[in-house]
Design a protein around this motif. Structure first.
Motif, short mmCIF file in Angstrom:
data_model
loop_
_atom_site.label_atom_id
_atom_site.label_comp_id
_atom_site.label_asym_id
_atom_site.label_seq_id
_atom_site.Cartn_x
_atom_site.Cartn_y
_atom_site.Cartn_z
N TYR A 223 0.82 -1.15 0.07
CA TYR A 223 -0.08 0.03 0.06
C TYR A 223 0.94 1.15 0.00
O TYR A 223 2.13 1.22 0.23
CB TYR A 223 -0.82 -0.09 1.36
CG TYR A 223 -2.23 -0.78 1.09
CD1 TYR A 223 -2.13 -1.80 0.21
CD2 TYR A 223 -3.22 -0.53 1.96
CE1 TYR A 223 -3.37 -2.76 0.18
CE2 TYR A 223 -4.43 -1.26 1.67
CZ TYR A 223 -4.56 -2.30 0.97
OH TYR A 223 -5.54 -2.90 0.93
N VAL A 224 0.32 2.37 -0.27
CA VAL A 224 0.99 3.85 -0.22
C VAL A 224 0.77 4.19 1.24
O VAL A 224 -0.17 4.15 1.80
CB VAL A 224 0.19 4.72 -1.20
CG1 VAL A 224 0.90 6.02 -1.03
CG2 VAL A 224 0.35 4.16 -2.53
N TYR A 225 2.00 4.73 1.73
CA TYR A 225 2.15 5.25 3.04
C TYR A 225 2.21 6.87 3.08
O TYR A 225 2.89 7.22 2.27
CB TYR A 225 3.20 4.62 3.95
CG TYR A 225 3.59 5.57 5.08
CD1 TYR A 225 2.61 5.37 6.08
CD2 TYR A 225 4.77 6.28 5.28
CE1 TYR A 225 2.80 6.42 7.43
CE2 TYR A 225 5.06 6.96 6.21
CZ TYR A 225 4.14 6.93 7.33
OH TYR A 225 4.21 8.01 8.53
N VAL A 226 1.43 7.54 3.94
CA VAL A 226 1.29 9.00 3.91
C VAL A 226 1.63 9.38 5.54
O VAL A 226 0.50 8.89 6.29
CB VAL A 226 0.10 9.53 3.44
CG1 VAL A 226 0.02 10.95 3.57
CG2 VAL A 226 0.02 9.20 1.91
N ASP A 227 2.47 10.04 5.69
CA ASP A 227 2.77 10.42 7.04
C ASP A 227 2.23 11.98 7.25
O ASP A 227 2.90 12.80 6.80
CB ASP A 227 4.36 10.42 7.04
CG ASP A 227 4.87 11.05 8.60
OD1 ASP A 227 3.99 11.32 9.59
OD2 ASP A 227 6.05 10.97 8.86
N THR A 228 0.93 11.64 7.69
CA THR A 228 0.38 13.24 8.00
C THR A 228 1.18 14.16 8.86
O THR A 228 1.25 15.46 8.83
CB THR A 228 -0.97 13.27 8.39
OG1 THR A 228 -1.18 12.31 9.63
CG2 THR A 228 -2.05 12.28 7.22
N GLY A 229 1.84 13.55 10.03
CA GLY A 229 2.45 14.28 10.92
C GLY A 229 3.53 15.07 10.32
O GLY A 229 4.01 16.03 10.76
#
Length: 233
Positions: free
Chosen positions: A32-38
């Motif tokens: 999956y694609v990982y998105v680090d919102t922090g």
């Protein structure tokens, strides 16, 4: 073989509970694609500090809001590291946004409604094809309230401070445990009491308390829920 249906995995929780580490691991394991919102909020805080919108403990809220149109954020996958790094106006700022100085300001910046509105809009666009793992403070409650799987990470403040302290000192940062613990508790207060999108556990989120878990144990526990949910859709 038919490809399994993709889902959205939302991981929320307190600071230093290993949300990003877990999200990266899960995303890599299931493709999956990982998105680090922090990292996105940290980058905005870093920008505000560099532009002089934050001086000492005072934040010029209006100046930052007026400058939001000049902030361009994107993630670029680093094959050597095995995860995506964040770019602020085409500059790789991954190495700058993890400092204690940015940590001390990020919750203050994240409490601004206009900042959250801008970043939430960007985050929602990233999920149009699903197959995404995103971590933060309000992913399961605000960004993706309809996410198929929601995890909520928690641990005692002391355990989280010890983890953060070790991480920082291992990276050569000269800092005391007491100041790290103060930062952790201060961020907890700001995150849970802010007026806009406070940190709360979604009603359908699965809570994982990893106070006494290793990184591998936390991953194994989370992976049980991921496999179960992917098998259901």
């Amino acid at each position: 073989m038919t490809e399994p249906n993709k889902i959205i995995i939302a991981i929320d929780g307190y600071s230093s509970t290993g949300k990003s580490t877990l999200a990266k691991h899960l995303a890599k394991e299931i493709g999956y694609v990982y998105v680090d919102t922090g990292a996105m909020y940290r980058a905005v805080a870093y920008h505000a500090m560099n532009q002089g919108f934050i001086k000492d403990n005072a934040l010029n809220k209006q100046a930052l809001i007026s400058d939001l149109s000049n902030i361009n954020l994107r993630f670029e996958y680093n094959t050597a590291l095995g995860y995506a790094e964040i770019f602020l106006n085409d500059e790789n700022v991954e190495g700058f946004i993890r400092s204690i100085e940015v940590s001390n300001k990020v919750s203050q910046v994240a409490s601004i409604s206009e900042v959250r509105e801008k970043l939430v809009e960007q985050q929602q666009k990233m999920s149009l094809n699903k197959g995404i793992v995103m971590d933060g403070r309000d992913i399961g409650t605000v960004v993706f309230p309809d996410a198929e799987l929601k995890l909520f990470m928690t641990a005692s403040a002391e355990k989280r401070a010890h983890r953060r302290f070790k991480e920082m000192t291992d990276n050569g940062v000269d800092i005391s445990y007491e100041s790290v613990l103060e930062n952790v508790t201060s961020r907890d207060h700001l995150d849970t009491t802010r007026a806009d999108s406070p940190l709360v556990k979604a009603g359908d989120a699965i809570e994982i308390d990893n106070s006494d878990m290793t990184v591998d144990q936390t991953y194994a526990e989370a992976m049980k829920y991921v496999n179960k949910k992917i098998g259901e859709v």
